[in-house]
Write a protein that holds these residues in place. Structure first.
Motif, PDB file in Angstrom:
ATOM      1  N   ILE A  69       0.858  -1.193   0.000  1.00  0.00           N
ATOM      2  CA  ILE A  69       0.000   0.000   0.000  1.00  0.00           C
ATOM      3  C   ILE A  69       0.891   1.239   0.000  1.00  0.00           C
ATOM      4  CG2 ILE A  69      -1.754   1.283   1.266  1.00  0.00           C
ATOM      5  CD1 ILE A  69      -2.762  -1.323   0.059  1.00  0.00           C
ATOM      6  N   TRP A  94      -7.930  -6.530  -2.886  1.00  0.00           N
ATOM      7  CA  TRP A  94      -7.464  -5.224  -2.412  1.00  0.00           C
ATOM      8  C   TRP A  94      -8.627  -4.538  -1.707  1.00  0.00           C
ATOM      9  CZ3 TRP A  94      -6.066  -0.528  -6.046  1.00  0.00           C
ATOM     10  CH2 TRP A  94      -5.604   0.535  -5.256  1.00  0.00           C
ATOM     11  N   LEU A 105      -1.760   1.407  -4.868  1.00  0.00           N
ATOM     12  CA  LEU A 105      -1.100   0.142  -4.569  1.00  0.00           C
ATOM     13  C   LEU A 105       0.111   0.047  -5.494  1.00  0.00           C
ATOM     14  CD1 LEU A 105      -1.142  -2.685  -3.169  1.00  0.00           C
ATOM     15  CD2 LEU A 105      -2.570  -3.448  -5.087  1.00  0.00           C
TER      16      LEU A 105
END
Length: 926
Positions: A69, A94, A105
């Motif tokens: 992240i 996700w 991401l």
């Protein structure tokens, strides 16, 4: 044949070729799941995936990919994954962060640039109304009884939109909205979805207000879910259970992000079809915010432009909203917008002030700044008057409270835009709710402390003004001076949002052209050229000797039918211009009456110590009848130079046939192609020689007397641009008669010299300075000597001046001051610097420069030096220094003698020689 019949063995199979090496990863690219939306804390619908490829595009299997992240929070199903046979890897799932806003991401492979996958955490919305705003204006209302937003209204004035604008209103939770510290949400968010982004006139929004929140002030906030940016709208006040605010835009980009928090790689483009709808909500701002000082670090004479709001001529591409094609306008708004943009985005490039001036210390020469500010002004909202009218009841009932509301709104904007400077509209009247109340200009609030706000105003860009609010009274009026003349009084300030004021992409696109100083060229900005009566003017090589007439001409400029008199008929669109002579960084103000031509003569130009710098600003005539407006087009500076040729030698004196070599060192560089005349004038006539170089050799006969005239001519003509002369005289070397001399230390009054003739000579000189003569005389050896000659009973005069070298009058004193060439003596280290006799001059020009001399008198004698043994040193020494200016000379004669200890016979090492210091003045007799 026999062997074939009997059979035989089969040859062995060749070995298989070696397996090719596995491809090397070179690129990681997003192949699935980019640009999705999900509610805060939930997973995106399509699992993200990346493909790893080699340099030739071949998928690379069995490669480990790390997923992490980057921003927004959230989690992934698996932080690592291995690419399959197609080179694809996925973390499996996700889940976006719990706060509404952008999510990034990052997928990483060792040794390869990472790939970024974007998503948006967005709170689901519930539609609560639709409507269409007409060009003539209208009102949108929320009619949802029981809803916290029931009764909310948005009022659009006439002309706010240029085409009918469908708008959908929805309601969303504020649970995922990130607000500044201490700010709390008081209502759900109103989500506005529309294709309309900018408003030509400001709308107003009225939120139904819940019960007051202890320790907080209710204000309307704006949130951008795509970036996480938040700000408050300019408050108009609280009335009848509602909060009223100005709504100058429907673009979510009005809410700026926190500095340094914009997600890396997150595109500014929208991620959904509704194009980042604006979220509006009622918030509580902590009351301590309104007592907190804020400093944006925006500084006058650094971050703002330096020109004083120059008007711009009527140019078709500058006709923005509400402008007429034949109107000039002042780029005040553009000055504010580009200054704010530069401060926020380009501060690392150094100060903006003075950066693009064509002429140092001359603000009007900032052609780049004026062009950029003018272009930026086209898309700027300048009409919050209707919002004022909407607040008429609030203003009328309590104008002091209303002023305080605006003051608090400025503070809140500092807070919620993260210490950015706040643009403000300036009014020269008390806001009273009338339809025709319009601002007199824009400014920038740079910092606030207590009840004071610092304001920077483009009309006077070198000054920071202080606006003071008095509780219960309102804003204390202050006067703004306009550098080009006049002033106006500011009686009210109206805070504005950055984003409606600045078209960020357009300004950013123009900035490289600003750096290249080509901004405005592509739009067709006319570039006039300056002319004079003998051809095109070269601003770097003007030498003025006679009368000149200058004008501008511009083939691409608009033609209003007026043609200045006296201009060639072939000149394309000759323009009028105004002229200001720049002196010590300032210039005469431009006047209302423009000049068609400017005439200059030699008397108009100052000394040749520096060029006279003149700035020309171009103006266009408005009508054929000869009336003008100040339409700024271009600026050019011209250096008018007066040159002194500064020839060497400055004069010529000789007693036999000789050859002189004259060279010039002009006080100003002369134009390329300058030619020279060398004219010898004598009683017998004149002899002229022409050269193309600034040097001349001339043979002179003994007895020649006259003047050598030197004239520099303009290239291709005989027009003189500089001249000078050298006096020619057949005589011996020069003499200067002493006119004053003094003994400030009273040495001669206390020491008779025990019969030394030096002391009577000095006593005579002090009593009658005119008896002294400083002479440069020839020596039989071929050198020269600098002498002090003193008559015993008479004064030197032009009649008895200048005896032959070494010859003397009866009783005359002669005292050597120096010789040429230098004579060096072997002195000990204690006497370093005193071991030579010499004289020099900095120039052969007898009317300028310096002379220095030193002479060892009485030869060398051995002296006992304390703790240093015996060393050779001069018995006595004289030093001479003087400065020449025209026929005058000022200087000092210094006589040195070393004191000897009567008991030991030694000279003390740390001691200084005694010195007789005689300042004098003299005048050249020849």
């Amino acid at each position: 044949i026999v062997l074939a019949a009997c059979g035989g063995s089969t040859p062995p199979e060749p070995p298989p070729p070696p397996a090719p090496p596995p491809p090397t990863p070179s690129v990681v690219e997003v192949s699935a799941g980019d640009g999705q939306q999900a509610a805060p804390g939930t997973a995106v619908a399509t699992p993200p995936a990346v493909t790893v490829r080699s340099s030739n595009g071949t998928p690379v299997p069995n490669v480990t990919v790390t997923f992490a992240i980057d921003s927004g929070g959230g989690t992934v199903g698996s932080p690592t994954a291995t690419t399959n046979a197609s080179g694809v890897a996925s973390p499996g799932s996700w889940t976006v962060g719990a706060v509404e806003g952008p999510q990034v991401l990052v997928a990483t492979v060792a040794g390869v640039a990472p790939a970024r996958i974007r998503a948006l955490s967005r709170i689901p919305t519930t539609q609560i109304g639709t409507g269409t705003v007409a060009v003539g204006g209208g009102v949108l209302s929320v009619n949802q009884p029981g809803s916290p937003l029931h009764g909310l209204t948005i009022s659009f004035p006439d002309g706010a939109v240029t085409t009918p604008a469908p708008i959908t209103m929805a309601m969303a939770s504020t649970a995922g909205i990130s607000l500044p510290a201490g700010v709390t949400a008081a209502t759900p968010a109103l989500v506005l979805t529309t294709s309309v982004r900018s408003l030509a006139r400001s709308a107003t929004i009225r939120f139904p207000a819940p019960a007051p929140i202890a320790g907080q002030t209710l204000m309307v906030g704006a949130f951008n879910p795509a970036t996480g940016g938040f700000t408050v709208l300019p408050s108009l006040g609280v009335r009848a259970g509602s909060v009223l605010a100005a709504l100058p835009t429907l673009a979510a980009a009005a809410a700026p992000v926190r500095p340094g928090t914009s997600p890396a790689g997150f595109a500014a483009a929208s991620l959904s079809a509704d194009e980042d709808p604006l979220h509006l909500l009622l918030v509580g701002v902590p009351n301590e915010v309104f007592d907190k000082p804020f400093d944006s670090k925006f500084r006058v004479r650094q971050d703002n432009w330096d020109f004083d709001n120059r008007p711009v001529a009527a140019l078709p591409f500058l006709a923005g909203p509400g402008a007429q094609p034949d109107e000039a306008f002042y780029p005040t708004d553009g000055m504010v917008a580009t200054s704010l943009w530069y401060f926020e985005h380009r501060k690392a490039d150094g100060p903006l002030y003075g950066r693009f001036r064509l002429q140092a210390d001359q603000a009007a020469s900032n052609r780049v700044g004026i062009r950029w500010a003018a272009l930026a002004s086209i898309d700027i909202l300048t009409g919050p008057a209707q919002a004022i009218a909407e607040a008429e009841d609030l203003i009328t009932d309590d104008p002091a409270t209303y002023a305080e509301t605006l003051f608090k709104a400025i503070r809140a904007l500092f807070y919620t835009t993260y210490d950015r400077p706040v643009p403000v509209a300036l009014y020269d009247v008390d806001l009273g709710g009338t339809e025709d109340v319009t601002p007199v200009g824009l400014g920038i609030a740079t910092r606030v402390s207590g009840n004071e706000v610092e304001i920077v105003v483009p009309d006077d860009p070198e000054v920071a003004y202080t606006a003071t609010f008095t509780p219960g009274v309102g804003l204390n009026p202050f006067t703004v001076s306009i550098r080009r003349g006049g002033s106006f009084e500011v009686r009210a300030l109206w805070p504005l949002l950055h984003r409606p004021l600045i078209d960020g992409p357009a300004v950013a696109d123009q900035f490289p052209k600003v750096l290249a100083e080509t901004v405005g060229d592509a739009e067709g900005w006319p570039t006039p050229s300056l002319h004079w009566d003998q051809g095109e003017l070269d601003p770097k090589g003007i030498f003025l000797d006679d009368r000149l007439i200058h004008w501008w001409e511009c083939g691409a400029c608009p033609d209003f039918g007026y043609r200045p008199p006296g201009i060639p008929a072939t000149a394309p669109h000759p323009q009028v211009f105004q002229m200001a002579r720049i002196v010590a960084g300032t210039s005469a103000p431009f006047t209302a009456g423009a000049l068609a031509t400017v005439r200059w003569s030699r008397d108009s130009v100052g000394s040749d110590a520096a060029p006279t710098r003149t700035g020309h600003a171009v103006y266009l005539p408005q009508t054929a009848s000869g009336t003008f407006f100040a339409g700024w087009l271009d600026w050019q500076t011209v250096d008018y130079r007066r040159a002194t040729l500064r020839q060497t030698p400055g004069s010529v004196a000789f007693s036999k046939d000789t050859t002189i070599n004259v060279t010039l060192n002009p006080s100003q560089p002369l134009p390329s192609g300058t030619t020279y005349s060398w004219v010898l004038r004598t009683d017998a006539g004149r002899d002229s020689v022409a050269t193309t170089t600034a040097a001349h050799t001339r043979n002179l006969k003994a007895g020649t007397k006259g003047k050598l005239l030197i004239i520099a001519h303009e290239k291709g003509s005989k027009r003189p641009i500089a001249r000078d002369s050298i006096p020619i005289e057949s005589s011996a070397l020069p003499f200067w008669q002493i006119t004053s001399i003094s003994d400030p230390d009273d040495v001669l009054d206390t020491d008779t010299g025990d019969g030394d003739p030096f002391y009577p000579m000095m006593a005579r000189l002090l009593a009658a300075p005119g008896s002294g003569l400083i002479a440069i005389e020839s020596e039989a050896s071929g050198g020269t000597v600098l002498r002090l000659r003193v008559l015993p009973n008479a004064l030197w005069s032009p009649g008895n001046c200048c005896p032959p070298s070494s010859a003397s009058f009866p009783g005359e004193f002669q005292f050597s001051l120096g010789v040429q060439p230098t004579v060096t003596y072997p002195v000990g280290p204690y006497f370093a610097g005193f071991g030579e006799s010499r004289w020099t001059q900095s120039t052969d020009d007898l009317s300028s420069g310096t002379m220095t001399a030193q002479f060892v008198h009485g030869g060398l004698i051995p002296r006992a030096i304390e703790n240093a043994g015996t060393q050779n040193g001069p018995r006595d020494l004289v030093r001479f220094s003087a400065t020449r200016s025209g026929a005058s000379m000022t200087g000092t004669i210094e006589v040195y003698g070393w004191s000897v200890d009567e008991k030991t016979g030694e000279v003390t090492i740390d001691g200084n020689p005694g010195m007789l210091r005689l300042p004098f003045t003299a005048v050249r007799l020849r």
